[in-house]
Structure formats: C-alpha cells, structure tokens
Design a protein around this motif. Structure first.
Motif, PDB file in Angstrom:
ATOM      1  N   TYR A  60     -20.267   3.717 -41.676  1.00 42.62           N
ATOM      2  CA  TYR A  60     -19.047   3.885 -42.460  1.00 42.62           C
ATOM      3  C   TYR A  60     -18.014   4.620 -41.612  1.00 42.62           C
ATOM      4  N   VAL A  61     -16.722   4.400 -41.952  1.00 46.08           N
ATOM      5  CA  VAL A  61     -15.649   5.056 -41.201  1.00 46.08           C
ATOM      6  C   VAL A  61     -14.685   5.722 -42.170  1.00 46.08           C
ATOM      7  N   GLN A  62     -14.120   6.825 -41.714  1.00 45.70           N
ATOM      8  CA  GLN A  62     -13.111   7.550 -42.491  1.00 45.70           C
ATOM      9  C   GLN A  62     -12.002   7.982 -41.543  1.00 45.70           C
ATOM     10  N   GLY A  63     -10.754   7.855 -41.990  1.00 46.78           N
ATOM     11  CA  GLY A  63      -9.665   8.266 -41.120  1.00 46.78           C
ATOM     12  C   GLY A  63      -8.375   8.520 -41.864  1.00 46.78           C
ATOM     13  N   GLY A  64      -7.602   9.436 -41.314  1.00 47.49           N
ATOM     14  CA  GLY A  64      -6.234   9.683 -41.740  1.00 47.49           C
ATOM     15  C   GLY A  64      -5.343   9.632 -40.518  1.00 47.49           C
ATOM     16  N   ASP A  65      -4.050   9.474 -40.711  1.00 47.08           N
ATOM     17  CA  ASP A  65      -3.108   9.429 -39.592  1.00 47.08           C
ATOM     18  C   ASP A  65      -3.569   8.350 -38.594  1.00 47.08           C
ATOM     19  N   TRP A  66      -3.541   8.629 -37.293  1.00 50.69           N
ATOM     20  CA  TRP A  66      -3.988   7.635 -36.309  1.00 50.69           C
ATOM     21  C   TRP A  66      -5.452   7.260 -36.516  1.00 50.69           C
ATOM     22  N   GLY A  67      -6.242   8.194 -37.038  1.00 51.91           N
ATOM     23  CA  GLY A  67      -7.626   7.869 -37.344  1.00 51.91           C
ATOM     24  C   GLY A  67      -7.729   6.723 -38.324  1.00 51.91           C
ATOM     25  N   SER A  68      -6.818   6.668 -39.288  1.00 48.40           N
ATOM     26  CA  SER A  68      -6.801   5.574 -40.249  1.00 48.40           C
ATOM     27  C   SER A  68      -6.427   4.259 -39.571  1.00 48.40           C
ATOM     28  N   ALA A  84     -12.424  -1.939 -38.903  1.00 43.39           N
ATOM     29  CA  ALA A  84     -12.843  -2.716 -40.066  1.00 43.39           C
ATOM     30  C   ALA A  84     -12.421  -4.173 -39.960  1.00 43.39           C
ATOM     31  N   THR A  85     -11.344  -4.435 -39.238  1.00 43.90           N
ATOM     32  CA  THR A  85     -10.850  -5.798 -39.074  1.00 43.90           C
ATOM     33  C   THR A  85     -11.606  -6.541 -37.969  1.00 43.90           C
ATOM     34  N   ILE A  86     -11.829  -5.867 -36.855  1.00 42.63           N
ATOM     35  CA  ILE A  86     -12.462  -6.516 -35.704  1.00 42.63           C
ATOM     36  C   ILE A  86     -13.980  -6.541 -35.826  1.00 42.63           C
ATOM     37  N   PHE A  87     -14.553  -5.453 -36.323  1.00 45.75           N
ATOM     38  CA  PHE A  87     -16.014  -5.319 -36.376  1.00 45.75           C
ATOM     39  C   PHE A  87     -16.478  -5.353 -37.836  1.00 45.75           C
ATOM     40  N   GLN A  88     -16.317  -6.511 -38.452  1.00 46.09           N
ATOM     41  CA  GLN A  88     -16.568  -6.650 -39.881  1.00 46.09           C
ATOM     42  C   GLN A  88     -18.047  -6.554 -40.238  1.00 46.09           C
ATOM     43  N   LYS A  89     -18.934  -6.863 -39.314  1.00 43.56           N
ATOM     44  CA  LYS A  89     -20.366  -6.761 -39.577  1.00 43.56           C
ATOM     45  C   LYS A  89     -20.874  -5.334 -39.379  1.00 43.56           C
ATOM     46  N   GLU A  90     -20.209  -4.583 -38.514  1.00 41.84           N
ATOM     47  CA  GLU A  90     -20.668  -3.235 -38.211  1.00 41.84           C
ATOM     48  C   GLU A  90     -20.148  -2.200 -39.215  1.00 41.84           C
ATOM     49  N   VAL A  91     -18.909  -2.343 -39.645  1.00 42.09           N
ATOM     50  CA  VAL A  91     -18.300  -1.363 -40.546  1.00 42.09           C
ATOM     51  C   VAL A  91     -18.667  -1.708 -41.988  1.00 42.09           C
ATOM     52  N   LEU A  92     -19.396  -0.807 -42.642  1.00 41.12           N
ATOM     53  CA  LEU A  92     -19.878  -1.033 -44.000  1.00 41.12           C
ATOM     54  C   LEU A  92     -18.853  -0.632 -45.056  1.00 41.12           C
ATOM     55  N   GLY A  93     -17.898   0.206 -44.685  1.00 42.08           N
ATOM     56  CA  GLY A  93     -16.879   0.644 -45.617  1.00 42.08           C
ATOM     57  C   GLY A  93     -15.880   1.537 -44.923  1.00 42.08           C
ATOM     58  N   PHE A  94     -14.652   1.517 -45.403  1.00 37.30           N
ATOM     59  CA  PHE A  94     -13.552   2.262 -44.784  1.00 37.30           C
ATOM     60  C   PHE A  94     -12.872   3.115 -45.838  1.00 37.30           C
ATOM     61  N   HIS A  95     -13.009   4.430 -45.698  1.00 44.81           N
ATOM     62  CA  HIS A  95     -12.343   5.394 -46.581  1.00 44.81           C
ATOM     63  C   HIS A  95     -11.132   5.942 -45.835  1.00 44.81           C
ATOM     64  N   THR A  96      -9.959   5.809 -46.436  1.00 45.86           N
ATOM     65  CA  THR A  96      -8.739   6.269 -45.764  1.00 45.86           C
ATOM     66  C   THR A  96      -7.931   7.195 -46.658  1.00 45.86           C
ATOM     67  N   ASN A  97      -7.333   8.196 -46.046  1.00 45.65           N
ATOM     68  CA  ASN A  97      -6.363   9.017 -46.767  1.00 45.65           C
ATOM     69  C   ASN A  97      -4.954   8.800 -46.212  1.00 45.65           C
ATOM     70  N   LEU A  98      -4.744   7.649 -45.563  1.00 51.32           N
ATOM     71  CA  LEU A  98      -3.393   7.212 -45.202  1.00 51.32           C
ATOM     72  C   LEU A  98      -3.375   5.692 -45.171  1.00 51.32           C
TER      73      LEU A  98
END
Length: 483
Positions: free
Chosen positions: A252-260, A267-281
C-alpha cells in the motif's frame, strides 16, 4: 460518460484558434469537457478567446526500470545491499550553523500593521533564531531522530535513505507493508508522531503496518540525481524498486504533496503491485485540471462571472504558488541563498508552513506557526534540510515535474483501477475535486479540520484514517477475489 480502458485514456491538446468578442461560463466548459470523450475536436470560447481541444489516445509510458541517476563513473560499481544508517549532527556543522545564525545582517523591518501578507514577518525572526541557537538541543534531537531504524541502499545509482519499522505482533494479526512518502518542504520528520500509531494494534482491525518511510531523492539523506530528468514519475520507479528489494511485490502507498504525485504515478504504472493508495492531497496536472485553473485565473483576474468566494479561491491560488514558478525554473539560483543562510532557509520554509496550516495565518503577526507545531518540531524539519545541504536538490523536483519531457508522459490523463481513498484537509489550497482524476475505484474519503501537512498536524486522526482506508482496500480485493 463511458469509462476509459485501464491502459489507455484520452488526452486533450489545447491551443488558441482565434479571438472573438464573446464569453462563456465555467458550467458550459465543464459540460463540454464531460461530453468531449465522444468527439474528436471541440471548440470552446473562453473570455473572448476561441480554443480548440483535440482528443488523442494515450498509453502507459514505458520506463526503464534500471535507468541510472548516479554519477556516470560509478555505473556498474555500486553497493546494492541494505545498510544501517545513523543520522548525525556533527560538532563542526553545529558550530558553523550557530556562527551563521549569530552573525546575520540586520533585517528590513516589516510594514506597519502587517502580519505575513508580504511573506515572513521579520519581527518574528529573532525569537526563532534565538531558539535555534540557544535552546535547540542538537544532541538530544539527534537521539530523537535515531529512535527508529534507518537504512540506506543504492537504487539506480542513488543512495536512498529510509526508515523501516517492523511491529511485533501475535500471529493472529497480519502485518501489511505501507510506503509513506513526504513532499516539499517537508521530510521524514513529518511522520515521527504517526509511525508509532501505525505500528501499534488499533481497535477493530486485524492487521497492522510495517512502515517504510524514505527520503525522496534529493531530499534529506537521499542522494540527488547527477543529471536532469528525475521527476516524480521516475521516482515512482525508484520506490517500486525499493519495495521489491525489501521483499514486497505488493504493498500500500500513502502520500501528500509530492509524495501524493509519486504515489499516484506508482498506482498508475504499477497496478499489480500497488494494493491501495491513500492520499491527503488529491491533485493532478491533466487536461481538465489545467483548463479549470486557466479559466479560473482568467475570470478571477477579470472579475467576470465568479462570485466572491470563487474569486478568492483562484486569487489565493495565484498568490500562494509564486514559489512554484521560481523552483520550477531557477531552483539552483534560489538554492544558493538558502544553502548559504540558515535565516533565509528558516524564513522561506516556515512561511510555507504558516500558509500551509491555514491561509488566514497571513494576517497574523506570528503567522499562526504555534497553533499546530512546537518550535522543536519545525526546527527538526529545518535540520533535515540544513544538515544535509539539500535545499537545492529538493527544489529541483519542481523543474523536473514541469519539464516538457515529464509533462509529455501525461501520467495524470491515464486511469488506474487501484482503489483510492481521499483524505481531505479543510484548509488545503491545492486539493482538487475527484471528478478531475482518473480514479474509477475511489472508495471513499474523510474530511479533517487541518492543513497541508496533515500527518504532522493531526497524527492521530490521520493514522486512524489510514487504517480505515486500508480496511476498505482489503475488502475491495477480497470481493474481487470471490468474484
């Protein structure tokens, strides 16, 4: 509107056709954009100028997973093991820093009755400099920074620094990997209050997180690139490689600002690897968002059809993003002064924290900096930049992200099936509505009364929301498996 295929999408190329004395409302523009998926060319009239939107089919960019960003002479001769790392504030660095703080020039006084409207109020400089020089305990803070395990490993020619915390839990509790990415002018320091919460059992959840918190390339304790081209999309490749080296092919990945921005690319390129994307931006630079900002800026400046609230949003956006242009065009020039003067670095970064917490802080003499943070916390973040002399390399991400080559990849015009959770800060200026994103699986969202640095400002509700989101992600994947 029909959904776009996962691997392809439509890009809209915008160019001026001719001038005409008429205007059109924002509602018309959005309606036209929504229906433009079914046509090849659309003509719009905006503020008296006629534009043409031309549709093009896009596919995922093909990126080199081994692209080399380090010094050319070291290619093929790097240590790719995972090595323990320790943050150090040397006596030489501390002595030099205190000397620079104590021997600064006299500053220009602010205008009468001014808060932070013109930038950092210079009457506030002395208290901050005094604290940094006389009260900040460098050795105690060094110990604080090292409370979590730190590591470095070389990926694509760059030594990448990261914190990795593995929780100790009974076998009945599942541990899931979570990559957390910061932005500018933040650092890994933003997550020190969050890490213990994410790696401790939470009521109502049968899982817990193993947390991986890297310094972005060019930030803090991670190397910067030796050549142009390392933007957020290329950083997405680096962090996918980092997770693979740590033994995770799904996470899973989480990011804000540039991290987002980086997490969205992952999440777009590695759709099989990323199970979910939590963003605060929630943000994107794509055809729809660019038109919205363009039209909003034009109409706000001309005071056309927008009401006062709408005008304030767009004028605030223009006023508060001047640094974007500086850092996207001449980061190295700006970096000279900020690398040479700790007072300059302090005022430049803390002014961004002031506005980031709440825009109304512009009208307060102290910038509202004490509302959410302690002096110690904010100086900690400054120390990440000053002790590593990374301010120049950190600002280069703006130049790379807005370069012609990086924008040509049009990553934000491509959809992703990865489940998304949107944590909205009420005082976030840069947040964009989800309908501008390519997120068919936006599972939900939360609103918190915070600002741009949400994990740093509100660690407990932030952590609770990450748990909530990942629970939804896991349920999403279980439902798909059952089907």
């Amino acid at each position: 509107m029909p959904s776009c295929p996962v691997q392809t999408s439509l890009q809209f190329r915008l160019f001026k056709l001719r001038t005409k004395l008429c205007s059109c409302s924002l509602d018309f523009i959005y309606f036209a954009m929504a229906n433009s998926f079914n046509i090849g060319i659309l003509v719009l009239v905006i503020g008296g100028t006629t534009w043409v939107i031309e549709a093009q089919v896009l596919t995922l960019p093909q990126l080199d997973p081994d692209e080399w960003w380090g010094p050319a002479e070291l290619q093929g001769d790097t240590n790719t093991t995972i090595r323990p790392f320790r943050i150090q504030f040397t006596q030489k660095m501390i002595k030099d820093l205190k000397s620079r703080l104590r021997n600064r020039r006299d500053l220009t006084p602010p205008l009468e009755g001014i808060g932070f409207e013109y930038g950092f109020n210079t009457q506030q400089v002395d208290p901050w400099v005094k604290y940094w020089t006389e009260e900040y305990d460098f050795k105690e803070r060094e110990k604080f920074f090292n409370q979590f395990p730190h590591y470095k490993t070389n990926i694509q020619g760059l030594d990448i620094h990261f914190i990795r915390v593995k929780p100790k839990v009974p076998a009945s509790v599942k541990t899931v990997p979570l990559l957390i990415l910061h932005g500018w002018p933040g650092s890994v320091r933003e997550f020190y209050e969050v890490i213990p919460l994410l790696t401790s059992p939470a009521d109502g959840y049968d899982f817990i997180f193993e947390v991986i918190v890297p310094s972005l390339p060019g930030f803090g304790f991670s190397d910067g690139a030796a050549r142009p081209g390392l933007g957020p999309i290329q950083m997405a490749v680096i962090f996918k490689n980092l997770m693979a080296r740590l033994g995770y092919d799904k996470f899973y990945v989480q990011g804000g600002d540039w991290g987002s921005v980086i997490c969205k690319a992952m999440a777009t390129i590695f759709q099989k690897e990323v199970l979910g994307f939590h963003t605060n931006l929630m943000s994107a630079v794509n055809s729809c968002s660019e038109i919205k900002v363009l039209v909003g800026a034009i109409t706000a400046s001309q005071q056309l059809t927008l009401n006062q609230t709408q005008r304030n949003v767009f004028t605030d956006y223009i006023e508060e993003t001047g640094y974007f242009h500086l850092q996207a065009t001449k980061p190295d020039t700006l970096g000279v002064s900020l690398s040479d003067s700790p007072v300059g670095l302090l005022t430049y970064i803390l002014e961004k924290f002031s506005a980031g917490i709440r825009l109304d802080n512009r009208f307060r003499p102290d910038g509202g900096l004490y509302d959410r943070f302690s002096e110690e916390q904010l100086i900690d973040n400054l120390m990440v930049y000053w002790s590593t002399s990374c301010i120049t390399t950190s600002m280069r991400i703006y130049a790379e992200a807005f370069s012609t080559a990086h924008r040509a990849l049009r990553i934000d015009d491509l959809p992703t099936p990865v489940p998304i959770w949107n944590l909205v800060a009420k005082n976030e200026l840069l947040n964009q509505p989800p309908n501008l994103m390519k997120f068919p699986n936006l599972l939900g969202g939360t609103v918190l009364d915070g600002g741009h640095f949400l994990a740093f400002e509100l660690p407990q509700p932030f952590s609770a929301d990450v748990f909530k989101a990942v629970k939804a992600f896991r349920a999403f994947h279980e439902a798909r498996t059952e089907l």
